[in-house]
Design a protein around this motif. Structure first.
Motif, short mmCIF file in Angstrom:
data_model
loop_
_atom_site.label_atom_id
_atom_site.label_comp_id
_atom_site.label_asym_id
_atom_site.label_seq_id
_atom_site.Cartn_x
_atom_site.Cartn_y
_atom_site.Cartn_z
N GLU A 180 0.66 -1.25 0.01
CA GLU A 180 0.18 0.01 -0.16
C GLU A 180 0.90 1.19 0.12
N LEU A 181 1.95 1.34 0.93
CA LEU A 181 2.82 2.58 0.87
C LEU A 181 3.46 2.85 -0.32
N GLY A 182 3.91 1.48 -0.85
CA GLY A 182 4.66 1.53 -2.18
C GLY A 182 3.92 2.00 -3.28
N LYS A 183 2.63 2.19 -3.28
CA LYS A 183 1.85 2.99 -4.24
C LYS A 183 2.15 4.62 -3.98
N GLY A 184 2.61 4.94 -2.97
CA GLY A 184 2.82 6.37 -2.61
C GLY A 184 1.83 7.34 -2.43
N PHE A 185 0.81 6.54 -1.72
CA PHE A 185 -0.45 7.39 -1.73
C PHE A 185 -1.02 7.08 -0.07
N GLY A 186 -0.19 6.56 0.66
CA GLY A 186 -0.64 6.41 2.23
C GLY A 186 -1.49 5.18 2.50
N PHE A 187 -1.68 5.22 3.79
CA PHE A 187 -2.47 4.08 4.48
C PHE A 187 -4.02 4.02 4.04
N PHE A 188 -4.54 3.03 3.82
CA PHE A 188 -6.05 2.95 3.87
C PHE A 188 -6.47 1.62 4.19
N GLN A 189 -6.29 0.55 3.50
CA GLN A 189 -7.02 -0.92 3.68
C GLN A 189 -6.07 -1.43 4.79
N SER A 190 -4.84 -1.04 4.96
CA SER A 190 -4.00 -1.59 6.05
C SER A 190 -4.43 -0.92 7.51
N LYS A 191 -5.15 0.05 7.44
CA LYS A 191 -5.37 0.65 8.74
C LYS A 191 -7.09 0.40 9.02
N PRO A 192 -7.57 -0.60 9.44
CA PRO A 192 -8.77 -0.68 9.69
C PRO A 192 -9.62 0.03 10.87
N ALA A 193 -10.56 -0.06 11.49
CA ALA A 193 -11.08 0.81 12.41
C ALA A 193 -10.39 0.49 13.80
N SER A 194 -10.22 1.58 14.48
CA SER A 194 -9.06 1.43 15.82
C SER A 194 -10.34 1.57 17.01
N SER A 195 -10.17 1.42 18.12
CA SER A 195 -10.93 1.83 19.32
C SER A 195 -10.27 2.48 20.26
N LEU A 196 -11.19 3.14 20.96
CA LEU A 196 -10.75 4.21 22.03
C LEU A 196 -11.02 3.63 23.42
N SER A 197 -10.29 4.29 24.49
CA SER A 197 -10.65 3.70 25.90
C SER A 197 -12.00 3.84 26.21
N PRO A 198 -12.42 3.27 27.22
CA PRO A 198 -13.82 3.36 27.78
C PRO A 198 -13.99 4.83 28.22
N VAL A 199 -12.86 5.56 28.68
CA VAL A 199 -13.24 6.82 29.56
C VAL A 199 -12.29 7.91 29.06
N ALA A 200 -12.79 8.89 28.64
CA ALA A 200 -12.00 10.16 28.32
C ALA A 200 -11.78 11.02 29.57
N VAL A 201 -10.49 11.68 29.68
CA VAL A 201 -10.46 12.39 30.87
C VAL A 201 -9.81 13.68 30.54
N THR A 202 -10.05 14.77 31.31
CA THR A 202 -9.70 16.13 31.14
C THR A 202 -8.29 16.15 31.52
N PRO A 203 -7.08 17.18 30.92
CA PRO A 203 -5.93 16.80 31.41
C PRO A 203 -5.80 17.19 32.95
N ASP A 204 -6.67 17.87 33.56
CA ASP A 204 -6.34 18.41 35.03
C ASP A 204 -6.55 17.16 35.95
N GLU A 205 -7.25 16.01 35.40
CA GLU A 205 -7.47 14.74 36.12
C GLU A 205 -6.22 13.99 36.24
N LEU A 206 -5.07 14.19 35.49
CA LEU A 206 -4.08 13.47 35.22
C LEU A 206 -2.90 14.20 36.07
N GLY A 207 -2.92 15.19 36.79
CA GLY A 207 -2.22 15.93 37.87
C GLY A 207 -0.86 16.06 37.25
#
Length: 339
Positions: free
Chosen positions: A179-206
């Motif tokens: 895919e990268l050999g075509k010179g046009f970037g990722f597509f089929q090699s990058k399927p759906a991602s997942s995120l963590s159950p919780v998102a936190v505000t930066p102040d929560e990280l101390g």
């Protein structure tokens, strides 16, 4: 504060989650979804923060929080731009496929545009069409922004960070070279991602959050065995402010844009490739790095990519050992197309 989206419709139902991830309370009377909250953050963030405080005090109705009930905090998003801030990782995976790495990679960030029309739920299976694709996990940190203007400065970019999440950026390694050999970037090699159950505000990280980096180990396990624990604040060549400003160089970024760090990767104590957990190192955040090290050391890679039935878990804990974002935990399952 900590926010989550329970499974409901396409965009989830926004809830505020307690600091210890045991309880939650509905936020629908303030704003029904996280995307809508991000769209009017200056107005609703103080109201959500007040609700979070009331939840901690036990002065609002609450219910037991179960991570299995969660969608990704943004089940779909207007923007998912994933960087490669850990250049050590880039160097290793390029070496694995025999590709040279230009010197500019150390000074000019890499970012690719991923698919954001649907993220996997954090406990949903990773769908496998063919094991021969070389299925790999990639443990990352990401930030979710407010509106970022075209040409934003690093200061403006840093100020636009609203939330922090973890990511499993699933990759199909054996599709990448062609895919990268075509010179046009990722597509089929990058399927759906997942995120963590919780998102936190930066102040929560101390003190773990310095405004652009998160200084805590990112834990990955494969089939119940610790695979990696690199520190996300170490060897991060480009911080999040730099990545956001780079992404906004020629375009506006809308509220709800997700900017990823790329695979968290630490060098070894000698400045070379890191060592596996078994060899006394901090391990890796993807299988591809271990395979590269095996090739350098032994002449060939021995560790297989993910197989159907394998289980990946990604999590980050604070210094007291408390999970911050909840866990991404996914089995690899054969994809059966629904009729």
């Amino acid at each position: 504060m900590k926010l989550s989206s329970l499974k409901q419709g396409r965009d989830g139902r926004l809830v505020v989650v307690s600091k210890d991830l045991t309880r939650a309370t509905d936020a629908f009377f303030i704003v029904p979804t996280l995307q809508q909250a991000l769209d009017q953050w200056e107005k609703v963030a103080p109201l959500l923060a007040d609700l979070a405080e009331q939840l901690e005090l036990g002065s609002v109705p609450s219910f037991r929080f179960h991570e299995h009930d969660c969608a990704s905090p943004l089940p779909r998003a207007y923007q998912w731009a994933d960087g490669s801030a850990y250049v050590n990782h880039v160097e290793l995976v390029r070496k694995a496929r025999g590709a040279d790495m230009p010197d500019t990679f150390w000074t000019d960030p890499l970012i690719y545009q991923g698919g954001s029309d649907g993220f996997l739920n954090p406990r949903d299976p990773i769908p496998a069409i063919d094991e021969a694709h070389g299925i790999d996990f990639e443990a990352e940190v990401a930030v979710i922004t407010g509106d970022v203007p075209l040409g934003a400065t690093r200061g403006e970019a840093a100020a636009a960070i609203r939330l922090v999440v973890l990511v499993n950026d699933v990759s199909l390694r054996n599709l990448v070279p062609t895919e990268l050999g075509k010179g046009f970037g990722f597509f089929q090699s990058k399927p759906a991602s997942s995120l963590s159950p919780v998102a936190v505000t930066p102040d929560e990280l101390g003190e773990a959050w310095d405004g652009g980096k998160l200084h805590l180990p990112l834990l990955s396990s494969l089939n119940g065995t610790l695979f990696g624990k690199p520190n996300a604040g170490v060897d991060m060549t480009f911080d999040f402010a730099t990545l956001i400003a780079h992404a906004a160089r020629t375009r506006n970024l809308g509220a709800g844009a997700i900017i990823g760090s790329g695979t968290v990767s630490n060098k070894g104590a000698d400045g070379g490739p890191g060592q596996s957990i078994a060899d006394g190192g901090v391990g890796y955040s993807c299988i591809a790095e271990l395979r590269t090290v095996e090739t350098i050391r032994d002449g060939k890679a021995k560790t297989p990519f993910l197989k159907i039935g394998d289980t990946v878990r990604i999590e980050m804990k604070d210094k007291a050992g408390q999970s911050i974002f909840g866990a991404i935990e996914q089995d690899v399952a054969r994809h059966e197309r629904k009729t």
